[in-house]
Design an enzyme around this catalytic site. Structure first.
Site, PDB file in Angstrom:
ATOM      1  N   TYR A 155       0.921  -1.221   0.027  1.00  0.00           N
ATOM      2  CA  TYR A 155       0.036  -0.021  -0.096  1.00  0.00           C
ATOM      3  C   TYR A 155       0.943   1.213   0.112  1.00  0.00           C
ATOM      4  O   TYR A 155       0.651   2.160  -0.797  1.00  0.00           O
ATOM      5  CB  TYR A 155      -0.935   0.000   0.974  1.00  0.00           C
ATOM      6  CG  TYR A 155      -1.544   1.310   1.621  1.00  0.00           C
ATOM      7  CD1 TYR A 155      -2.708   1.525   0.815  1.00  0.00           C
ATOM      8  CD2 TYR A 155      -1.194   2.081   2.411  1.00  0.00           C
ATOM      9  CE1 TYR A 155      -3.415   2.829   0.990  1.00  0.00           C
ATOM     10  CE2 TYR A 155      -1.971   3.343   2.847  1.00  0.00           C
ATOM     11  CZ  TYR A 155      -3.138   3.522   2.109  1.00  0.00           C
ATOM     12  OH  TYR A 155      -3.722   4.570   2.384  1.00  0.00           O
ATOM     13  N   ARG A 289       4.717   6.125  14.772  1.00  0.00           N
ATOM     14  CA  ARG A 289       4.621   7.059  13.661  1.00  0.00           C
ATOM     15  C   ARG A 289       4.053   8.252  14.215  1.00  0.00           C
ATOM     16  O   ARG A 289       2.903   8.227  15.223  1.00  0.00           O
ATOM     17  CB  ARG A 289       3.755   6.330  12.437  1.00  0.00           C
ATOM     18  CG  ARG A 289       3.362   7.261  11.282  1.00  0.00           C
ATOM     19  CD  ARG A 289       2.692   6.672  10.066  1.00  0.00           C
ATOM     20  NE  ARG A 289       3.733   5.522   9.604  1.00  0.00           N
ATOM     21  CZ  ARG A 289       3.062   4.541   9.070  1.00  0.00           C
ATOM     22  NH1 ARG A 289       1.853   4.106   9.017  1.00  0.00           N
ATOM     23  NH2 ARG A 289       4.068   3.887   8.538  1.00  0.00           N
TER      24      ARG A 289
END
Ligand code: NAD
Length: 330
Positions: A155, A289
């Site tokens: 992705y 993240r």
């Protein structure tokens, strides 16, 4: 329906999805004539688009048919995507890459031929190298850390390819395409069940279904960190970038980083429940993240700033309603 001479027009690809359906509402509030396009209508409520074409953007004939005019603004949000359960198991890699890349290739070719000035494209923080996101306390997601490239999912690789494609059209065909890298967008009217939902929606659902004093399952040890951006701020960043002189790529995300365990605590507080976590194996993605908003602030003079809890309150309320409605129906 035809646009009036005075109104500005917008095309939203992916208008049946979470961000696209909210974007349509926002553009309608601004007075745009809006055409939405998607494989499906929005799942949670009627579209507000003036015109909604149901069809497959992998089909170039269909793309040509929907670009029958020079739209003032075009937003390309359609993609084959989902939460960690869809992206990180590897079972959907071929579809994810093929479907999303085909959509982007088709749309750019058609828009360029129709002399559309530019397109907004939603890339993702999933394109950042996995090795910069191993330390949960110190992930590096500055825009210039993208290369040498090493995303942890196909992705992410497709997003990287496509963002380069949009920028190549700027260089070779003089388009004014804009590329944002979204970081975990959440809010009401997003997928909350079925395997394609993201962490905030999954946690809200689990807490809503739990008793006053209960245990919920969490993938991994829950110490992985993330930041989550509320939908309204995502749209503000999207629109500001689209109308700016800056092409990106630029992060559109929150800098308020939390662990998944902290996310559970915040949602449990909102729900007024005492929730403990049971950690089970599952796809967890990178260890840490967080958005880095230095560039967006420098170039657009704006960055997202609303606290996570404010967005979670609205999202929890909406998901709790869905859970109640669903259990009443069963
Ligand atoms: P979503 O899945 O709700 O919306 C995407 C829409 O694209 C869906 O409605 C889907 O039906 C449509 N679509 C897929 N294939 C199509 C096709 N062949 N033809 C026509 N329509 C098609 O996702 P979203 O959360 O609204 O995300 C919008 C965009 O933002 C996507 O490009 C996504 O990769 C990107 N993004 C989202 C997030 C997030 O946290 N939501 C994070 C990073 C990037």
């Amino acid at each position: 329906m035809q646009s009036t001479v005075s109104s500005r027009s917008a095309l939203v690809c992916g208008a049946g999805g979470f961000i696209g359906s909210h974007l349509v509402k926002r553009l309608k509030r601004e007075g745009f004539w809006v055409r939405g396009v998607d494989l499906k209508f929005p799942l949670f409520g009627e579209t507000e688009a003036d015109d909604f074409a149901v069809g497959d953007l992998r089909d170039q004939e269909f793309c040509r048919a929907i670009v029958d005019r020079r739209f003032d603004e075009v937003y390309q949000l359609a993609a084959d995507m989902g939460g960690a359960g869809y992206i990180f198991t590897g079972e959907h890699d071929a579809d994810i890459m093929h479907n999303s890349a085909t959509i982007n290739l088709n749309m750019l070719a058609v828009l360029q031929k129709r002399n559309v000035r530019g397109v907004f494209y939603s890339s993702s923080a999933c394109m950042y190298p996995a090795h910069n996101q191993e330390d949960p306390d110190n992930p590096n997601c500055t825009e210039d850390s993208a290369y040498p490239a090493a995303p942890d999912s196909e992705y992410g690789w497709e997003k990287l390819f496509s963002e380069r494609l949009y920028l190549a059209y700027n260089r070779n065909y003089g388009m004014r395409n804009r590329v944002a890298r979204y970081h975990n967008i959440f809010g009401p009217e997003g997928t909350w069940d079925g395997g394609k939902e993201k962490a905030p929606a999954a946690v809200c659902r689990k807490v809503a279904r739990a008793g006053r004093d209960d245990v919920i399952d969490i993938w991994g040890d829950g110490k992985q960190t993330r930041s989550f951006l509320y939908i309204d701020e995502c749209l503000e960043g999207t629109i500001r970038l689209t109308r700016s002189g800056f092409e990106g790529p630029v992060n559109v995300g929150s800098e308020e980083m939390v662990t998944i365990n902290q996310l559970v605590d915040i949602v449990a507080d909102i729900a007024g429940k005492r929730i403990r976590t049971n950690h089970i194996p599952g796809p967890t993605g990178v260890r840490g993240r967080n958005s880095d908003n230095t560039l967006i602030e420098n170039r657009l003079g704006w960055k997202p700033s609303a606290p996570l809890v404010a967005g979670l309150e609205k999202t929890y309320q909406w998901i709790e309603q869905q859970v109640k409605r669903n259990s009443a129906a069963n």
